[in-house]
Design an enzyme around this catalytic site. Structure first.
Site, mmCIF file in Angstrom:
data_model
loop_
_atom_site.group_PDB
_atom_site.id
_atom_site.type_symbol
_atom_site.label_atom_id
_atom_site.label_comp_id
_atom_site.label_asym_id
_atom_site.label_seq_id
_atom_site.Cartn_x
_atom_site.Cartn_y
_atom_site.Cartn_z
ATOM 1 N N GLY A 1 5.488 -10.619 -5.080
ATOM 2 C CA GLY A 1 5.548 -10.595 -6.539
ATOM 3 C C GLY A 1 6.937 -10.893 -7.068
ATOM 4 O O GLY A 1 7.111 -11.673 -8.015
ATOM 5 N N ASN B 1 -3.778 -0.607 -3.084
ATOM 6 C CA ASN B 1 -3.643 -1.857 -3.840
ATOM 7 C C ASN B 1 -4.769 -2.086 -4.836
ATOM 8 O O ASN B 1 -4.657 -2.952 -5.722
ATOM 9 C CB ASN B 1 -3.555 -3.056 -2.890
ATOM 10 C CG ASN B 1 -2.210 -3.190 -2.211
ATOM 11 O OD1 ASN B 1 -2.096 -3.828 -1.165
ATOM 12 N ND2 ASN B 1 -1.172 -2.579 -2.777
ATOM 13 N N ASP C 1 6.235 -7.391 2.211
ATOM 14 C CA ASP C 1 6.542 -6.983 0.841
ATOM 15 C C ASP C 1 7.446 -8.012 0.170
ATOM 16 O O ASP C 1 8.302 -8.613 0.815
ATOM 17 C CB ASP C 1 7.229 -5.614 0.863
ATOM 18 C CG ASP C 1 7.331 -4.990 -0.513
ATOM 19 O OD1 ASP C 1 6.559 -5.386 -1.414
ATOM 20 O OD2 ASP C 1 8.174 -4.092 -0.699
#
Length: 254
Positions: free
Chosen positions: A28, A73, A25
């Protein structure tokens, strides 16, 4: 350095995890900090994957499972999903020869039927190429969800009952487990999640029943062997009980 000199070499196998699962994770956010699109972060994450695989192979971890793409996702923006699919193909094309050279066996778990035929072909070819390798077992969870995994196991058992090849009273925990992904591999000992979040995100719900968890604020593209080593050292110090207890006179704080 993994563990201290206080541990004898023959004790290491009982202290180190046999199966590590990682929720990768933070791609982004890593990209956003640099003023880039999320796709830039996903591409940067490939280097961290290499580090995790290399570390696992060097330290004789038997299985490494990476959460690459969850069934949820698909709800991301279409452009990002498309970029992830192309990145998956690129990663397979660029990394598979190295995996094979280092005796690593690749497996992809999840409902891959939703992927394009092009991606499915790459997956099948890559898995087939490494099928007879005997080193690290590398599992990529793609279009995977823990609930989906449990449901597909139950569906297979229900079909057996319908076909009169199984009696209802013969359904056991072991039988359900046999139809789950990763059932032929060591149980997951350690789950690592990068990016600072403290949640499971529908990952290996059945398989992590007795796993230890290690959370780090490090964003996935910055994950390296030093971070992995820290997680392993933390794991080695844990008192694993597997649902049981320890003696009342043990010198612990709980």
């Amino acid at each position: 350095m993994i563990l201290s000199s206080d541990h004898h070499q023959n004790d290491l196998s009982s202290l180190l995890p046999k199966h590590v699962a990682i929720i990768m994770d933070g791609n982004g956010r890593w990209a956003k900090k640099r003023g880039k699109l999320r796709a830039f972060g996903h591409r940067a994450g490939i280097k961290a994957v290499r580090s995790a695989v290399s570390f696992s192979a060097k330290h004789n971890i038997e299985s490494l499972t990476l959460y690459a793409f969850s069934s949820e996702n698909w709800n991301r923006p279409e452009q990002e999903v498309s970029s992830l699919m192309e990145l998956f193909i690129f990663a397979l094309d660029s990394e598979i020869k190295s995996l094979h050279k280092h005796n690593i066996r690749l497996s992809v778990i999840g409902d891959i039927g939703r992927f394009s035929e092009r991606l499915q072909d790459r997956i099948h070819r890559s898995v087939k190429l490494t099928a007879n390798n005997t080193g690290l077992q590398l599992n990529i969870a793609a279009n995977y969800g823990g609930r989906w995994d449990i449901v597909q196991s139950v569906q297979k058992i229900a079909q057996q009952i319908k076909d009169n090849s199984l009696e209802q009273q013969d359904i056991t925990e072991e039988l359900v487990n046999n139809y789950m992904n990763l059932s032929q591999q060591p149980q997951v000992d350690l789950v690592i999640r990068t990016g600072g979040e403290h949640r499971i995100s529908n990952f290996l719900l059945w398989q992590i029943a007795y796993a230890e968890f290690y959370f780090t604020d490090i964003l996935w593209p910055d994950f390296d062997e030093n971070v992995f080593e820290g997680a392993i050292n933390a794991f080695a110090k844990r008192e694993r009980r597997f649902g049981g207890t320890i003696p009342d006179d043990a010198d612990v704080g709980s």
